[in-house]
Motif scaffolding. Sequence first.
Motif, mmCIF file in Angstrom:
data_model
loop_
_atom_site.group_PDB
_atom_site.id
_atom_site.type_symbol
_atom_site.label_atom_id
_atom_site.label_comp_id
_atom_site.label_asym_id
_atom_site.label_seq_id
_atom_site.Cartn_x
_atom_site.Cartn_y
_atom_site.Cartn_z
ATOM 1 N N LEU A 169 0.824 -1.246 -0.087
ATOM 2 C CA LEU A 169 0.114 0.116 0.002
ATOM 3 C C LEU A 169 0.849 1.270 0.133
ATOM 4 N N PHE A 170 1.889 1.331 0.847
ATOM 5 C CA PHE A 170 2.810 2.413 0.742
ATOM 6 C C PHE A 170 3.365 2.775 -0.558
ATOM 7 N N SER A 171 3.953 1.637 -1.128
ATOM 8 C CA SER A 171 4.557 1.509 -2.459
ATOM 9 C C SER A 171 3.557 2.311 -3.572
ATOM 10 N N PHE A 172 2.241 2.198 -3.564
ATOM 11 C CA PHE A 172 1.316 2.927 -4.288
ATOM 12 C C PHE A 172 1.795 4.529 -4.036
ATOM 13 N N PHE A 173 2.169 4.966 -2.975
ATOM 14 C CA PHE A 173 2.331 6.321 -2.713
ATOM 15 C C PHE A 173 3.725 6.828 -2.752
ATOM 16 N N GLY A 174 4.551 5.971 -3.423
ATOM 17 C CA GLY A 174 5.892 6.285 -3.706
ATOM 18 C C GLY A 174 6.781 6.098 -2.263
ATOM 19 N N ILE A 175 6.106 5.320 -1.534
ATOM 20 C CA ILE A 175 7.040 5.578 -0.035
ATOM 21 C C ILE A 175 7.464 3.933 -0.026
ATOM 22 N N PHE A 176 8.698 3.721 0.085
ATOM 23 C CA PHE A 176 9.485 2.413 -0.115
ATOM 24 C C PHE A 176 10.330 2.001 1.128
ATOM 25 N N THR A 177 10.175 0.697 1.350
ATOM 26 C CA THR A 177 10.715 0.276 2.681
ATOM 27 C C THR A 177 12.441 0.385 2.719
ATOM 28 N N PRO A 178 12.859 1.189 3.683
ATOM 29 C CA PRO A 178 14.421 1.313 3.673
ATOM 30 C C PRO A 178 14.951 -0.197 3.809
ATOM 31 N N SER A 179 16.304 -0.176 3.138
ATOM 32 C CA SER A 179 17.105 -1.674 3.217
ATOM 33 C C SER A 179 17.302 -2.213 4.510
ATOM 34 N N TRP A 180 17.311 -1.513 5.580
ATOM 35 C CA TRP A 180 17.416 -2.255 6.889
ATOM 36 C C TRP A 180 16.249 -2.957 7.236
ATOM 37 N N LEU A 181 14.988 -2.203 7.111
ATOM 38 C CA LEU A 181 13.779 -2.789 7.481
ATOM 39 C C LEU A 181 13.305 -3.975 6.554
ATOM 40 N N GLU A 182 13.761 -3.681 5.235
ATOM 41 C CA GLU A 182 13.424 -5.024 4.350
ATOM 42 C C GLU A 182 14.268 -6.269 4.645
ATOM 43 N N ILE A 183 15.631 -6.034 5.075
ATOM 44 C CA ILE A 183 16.438 -7.101 5.583
ATOM 45 C C ILE A 183 15.747 -7.864 6.782
ATOM 46 N N GLY A 184 15.252 -6.961 7.669
ATOM 47 C CA GLY A 184 14.424 -7.360 9.011
ATOM 48 C C GLY A 184 13.110 -8.311 8.547
ATOM 49 N N ILE A 185 12.451 -7.749 7.549
ATOM 50 C CA ILE A 185 11.119 -8.531 7.219
ATOM 51 C C ILE A 185 11.620 -9.688 6.420
#
Length: 242
Positions: A169-185
């Motif tokens: 949902l956030f990506s639709f508004f141009g907000i993308f997950t930072p790398s450190w959080l993507e690693i955690g997820i």
Amino acid sequence: MSNTSNFRGAMREAKGLPIVGPNVISKALPFLGAGLVLTALGAYGGLGVISSNPSLFMPTFIGALIVELILFFVASSVAQQGRNSVALPLLAAYSLLSGYTLSGLIFVALGTQGVGIMGIVAAALGCGVTFIGARSIGSNLSDQDGLALSKTISIGIIALFVVILGQLLFSFFGIFTPSWLEIGISGLGVLLFVGASVVDFYILPRSYSDQQYLSVALSMYLTYINLFVFILRLLIAINSRD
């Protein structure tokens, strides 16, 4: 992605019950293997479309995703009824489409420095190693440990997919997950689906009869496809740090 409602339902059905399908996993394994091969073929086809006609990929991806979801629910229902001759071609088509929809992630992995083809092979090998370990551990879980682990993994998977939905949902508004959080997820996803692979060997023989081997193959397929996806996501995230 894994169908968490099916997972929770299987867990409830297994509670306090003896093994009803002692041979169901061994009967399901050839179909699991065939499904994974078809998925690889579907991914190869998707990569071919991306390379030769990239503008065609997104509309076909969306169409494939919609049909894949429909096939999942139809095939799952038919397989649970034991109508294996009807379920088999549906599951074959589902596996091919699943591979096609995975090809975008695989394309990103191939283009990420430090991942590439070796990272994809490593993710596949990781799934194989997990299967070997999970079979030994899950088949020998006590009822108390098996149910406790099942509940923990079920809650964790629900939370994980709520987070992933939020990412989308956030990506639709141009907000993308930072790398450190993507690693955690992604790391959490790997741990949860490693746990789910262990739970499969406890839950499935207590939830399905020997004639429902295609339902078991589908359940295990979802576990290992999701594990593969999260290992690959983790490798991409680690090698794409800001």
